[in-house]
Structure formats: C-alpha cells, structure tokens
Scaffold this motif. Sequence first.
Motif, short mmCIF file in Angstrom:
data_model
loop_
_atom_site.label_atom_id
_atom_site.label_comp_id
_atom_site.label_asym_id
_atom_site.label_seq_id
_atom_site.Cartn_x
_atom_site.Cartn_y
_atom_site.Cartn_z
N ILE A 9 3.84 -26.10 -28.52
CA ILE A 9 4.57 -26.14 -27.33
C ILE A 9 5.67 -27.35 -27.50
O ILE A 9 5.26 -28.44 -28.04
N VAL A 10 6.95 -26.88 -27.43
CA VAL A 10 7.90 -27.96 -27.69
C VAL A 10 8.53 -28.06 -26.21
O VAL A 10 9.14 -27.18 -26.00
N THR A 11 8.67 -29.31 -25.67
CA THR A 11 9.61 -29.30 -24.37
C THR A 11 10.89 -29.90 -24.72
O THR A 11 11.12 -30.33 -25.66
N GLY A 12 11.79 -29.45 -23.81
CA GLY A 12 12.98 -29.68 -24.10
C GLY A 12 13.68 -29.15 -25.30
O GLY A 12 14.52 -29.73 -26.09
N ALA A 13 13.32 -27.91 -25.70
CA ALA A 13 13.60 -27.05 -27.06
C ALA A 13 14.76 -26.13 -26.94
O ALA A 13 14.99 -25.63 -27.77
N GLY A 14 15.58 -26.28 -25.73
CA GLY A 14 16.65 -25.17 -25.65
C GLY A 14 17.86 -25.66 -26.49
O GLY A 14 18.65 -24.89 -26.41
N GLY A 15 17.84 -26.68 -26.84
CA GLY A 15 18.99 -27.24 -27.94
C GLY A 15 18.67 -28.61 -28.50
O GLY A 15 17.50 -29.24 -28.29
N GLY A 16 19.38 -29.01 -29.32
CA GLY A 16 19.57 -30.28 -29.88
C GLY A 16 18.22 -30.27 -30.77
O GLY A 16 17.73 -29.60 -31.39
N LEU A 17 17.51 -31.63 -30.59
CA LEU A 17 16.47 -31.84 -31.36
C LEU A 17 15.18 -31.26 -30.96
O LEU A 17 14.49 -30.47 -32.21
N GLY A 18 15.04 -30.70 -29.80
CA GLY A 18 13.76 -30.10 -29.49
C GLY A 18 13.94 -28.72 -30.06
O GLY A 18 12.97 -27.77 -30.75
N VAL A 83 -3.85 -23.72 -27.54
CA VAL A 83 -2.59 -24.71 -27.47
C VAL A 83 -3.09 -25.43 -28.66
O VAL A 83 -3.99 -26.43 -28.36
N ASP A 84 -2.64 -25.65 -29.75
CA ASP A 84 -3.00 -26.46 -30.79
C ASP A 84 -1.88 -27.71 -30.84
O ASP A 84 -2.65 -29.01 -31.18
N ILE A 85 -0.83 -27.63 -30.47
CA ILE A 85 0.09 -28.46 -30.80
C ILE A 85 1.08 -28.97 -29.38
O ILE A 85 1.47 -27.84 -29.02
N LEU A 86 1.12 -30.16 -28.98
CA LEU A 86 2.27 -30.40 -27.91
C LEU A 86 3.12 -31.51 -28.38
O LEU A 86 2.59 -32.61 -28.89
N VAL A 87 4.43 -31.10 -28.54
CA VAL A 87 5.38 -32.05 -28.85
C VAL A 87 6.15 -32.55 -27.45
O VAL A 87 6.94 -31.66 -26.95
N ASN A 88 6.16 -33.68 -27.14
CA ASN A 88 6.74 -34.08 -25.92
C ASN A 88 8.01 -34.80 -26.25
O ASN A 88 8.25 -35.82 -26.71
N ASN A 89 8.98 -33.61 -26.22
CA ASN A 89 10.26 -33.90 -26.63
C ASN A 89 11.25 -34.26 -25.30
O ASN A 89 12.44 -34.78 -25.76
N GLU A 130 -12.05 -28.81 -25.35
CA GLU A 130 -13.02 -27.52 -25.25
C GLU A 130 -12.98 -27.01 -26.56
O GLU A 130 -13.93 -26.73 -27.30
N ARG A 131 -11.80 -26.98 -27.42
CA ARG A 131 -11.84 -26.47 -28.66
C ARG A 131 -12.05 -27.63 -29.78
O ARG A 131 -12.09 -27.24 -31.00
N ARG A 132 -12.12 -28.77 -29.24
CA ARG A 132 -12.19 -29.78 -30.27
C ARG A 132 -11.07 -30.02 -31.37
O ARG A 132 -11.68 -30.22 -32.45
N HIS A 133 -10.13 -29.72 -30.74
CA HIS A 133 -8.99 -29.72 -31.78
C HIS A 133 -7.59 -29.78 -30.80
O HIS A 133 -7.33 -29.19 -30.00
N GLY A 134 -6.63 -30.99 -31.43
CA GLY A 134 -5.52 -30.99 -30.68
C GLY A 134 -4.68 -32.12 -31.20
O GLY A 134 -5.17 -32.72 -32.21
N ARG A 135 -3.26 -31.66 -31.32
CA ARG A 135 -2.24 -32.66 -31.78
C ARG A 135 -1.15 -33.02 -30.73
O ARG A 135 -0.57 -31.93 -30.47
N ILE A 136 -0.97 -33.98 -30.25
CA ILE A 136 0.20 -34.29 -29.30
C ILE A 136 0.94 -35.32 -30.08
O ILE A 136 0.55 -36.32 -30.64
N VAL A 137 2.35 -35.17 -29.94
CA VAL A 137 3.32 -36.08 -30.43
C VAL A 137 4.08 -36.61 -29.19
O VAL A 137 4.59 -35.73 -28.43
N MET A 138 4.23 -37.83 -29.09
CA MET A 138 5.31 -38.43 -28.05
C MET A 138 6.28 -38.79 -28.82
O MET A 138 6.35 -39.05 -29.92
#
Length: 289
Positions: A9-18, A83-89, A130-138
Amino acid sequence: MKLANRVAIVTGAGGGLGRCHALYLAGQGAALVVNDVSDANAAAVAAEITDAGGRAIAATGSVTDEAAVGAMIDSALSRFGKVDILVNNAGILRDKSFAKMTIDDFRQVVDVHLIGAAICSKAVWEPMRERRHGRIVMTTSSSGLYGNFGQANYGAAKMALVGLMQTLAIEGEKYGIRVNALAPTAATQMTRDVLPDDSLRLLDPALVSPGLLPLVTDDAPTRAILCAGAGHFAAAQVTLTRGIQIGGAATAGEQLVARWSEVTDPTDAIVPAYGFQQAEREVAAAKAA
C-alpha cells in the motif's frame, strides 16, 4: 523481481513521489493498493500499473479518515489476501514562519503526516502480526531531522514519525514487522516553491523510490533512516554522546556550562538500541561515581 507475491500500500500515490513509489514497487513485482484523496488520480496510477502487466487497485480517501483507511485495508485483504508493505507517503505543506503560522496550519500538517501514518499503521498492524511479517516505511524529512525555516509544523510532524518508527520497530520485532524511515528530497508539487529550478531538475522523484527496496525486502533492516535524493543515498542516525558525570552538587549547572564541549563531544557516541538505554547508562555512571 524481489517483491514478487508481495502486496504493498502506498498512501498519497496519485501523483508525485507516491506515484513513483507505486510504479517502482510494481516494477519489482508487488501488487499495489494505490491510495489518494483524488479518485481520478488513484485510478490513473492503478491503471498505469495494470496496463504494464501488474496488479493494482485504487483506494480513495484521506489517511486521516479511519473509516476510509479501514475500508482500504479490507479491500486489500479481500483482493490480495494480505498486506506485506505499507509506505506512509501522504502529506501536505502549510509553510509559513512560526510567527505567521496559525495553530490550524500546524494541526493540519501534523494530522496528515503523523496521525495519518499512525492510523494506517494501526490498520495493518494486526494483519501483519497475525502473519508474522510486515514492512512499514515512514516518510520523514531533513526538515524534521535538522530543521528548516518556515516548516515548524512539517518538521515537528516529520521528526515525530521517527519516534513512531523507533517504537513500532521495537514492538513489531518479535512479530517479523520491520519499520524504517525514508527521508526523500524530490521535485514534486510540494517542493516546487521551496527549491531553486536548477536543483529541481536534478531531483527527479523516480530517483528516490529505489531507496524503498532495501527497507521492504525480506532481509530489510529495522529502525533505519535512509536519506535519498538525486540518486544519492545516506543514513541518518539519532546518537547519544558518552557525556560526563557531574552529580548533584550545588554548582552542577555551572560545571555543565564550563564542560559543555565534553558533553557534546561525539567521540564514542552510540546509537541506543532502545530509549531506556539512556537511563541505564545514567544510573550506571551515578553508581560508579
């Protein structure tokens, strides 16, 4: 394709860096949930990915809207199963000198950057545990790490994200959740009026996105702060100097002033593994004295 079979998941991904982040992760094999406040922009980026042979869905809504974020996670789980990856952008700017800044200017920026990241991270936390796996990027910033004129609200929010990263990384470690921060410098709508034209030409946001890869792969670090811009990458760290033991004498303040250079001497500085390490060292020094 290091991210084959991963869902991001990438937030704010409608343009620019996201948008660049979403396209890059898709190019590495990840299925994408493209979030943006604009339905048209989110759908357009999702279409770019699917037209190129990837998998993507659009998710419209503000990261400050808990119901919208919950619906986004439900859609991701329904469509992709995890959901494996969350990029808080996602982010906004309300730049003004502090003297001219209203508290509403301050609150709006903190709400989107900090509270929005917390809402999104909270929404994926249990599925990742629950899946014992995740990657979060601030997404932090040099404005938070080092300060920038006219960005008291933005800098405060961005440094707060480092604190959020540090604690979530500690709490998530035993569940296989690794949490890191990316500090980008890129020519986007948010920085168009901040940087000179000759710098903007070098700061293609697409040059930042490869910095995500080491932060989200299976062997990713945790609690890293990666600074990225113009194809250059560096690590920032929050360090603690060796310091000095003065004790509780009546002249402690005066001694501290006189020995300030010793307090700030970076020789033998450490990167603490957890916040309480500061207290442990202080108590140990007091006992030794």
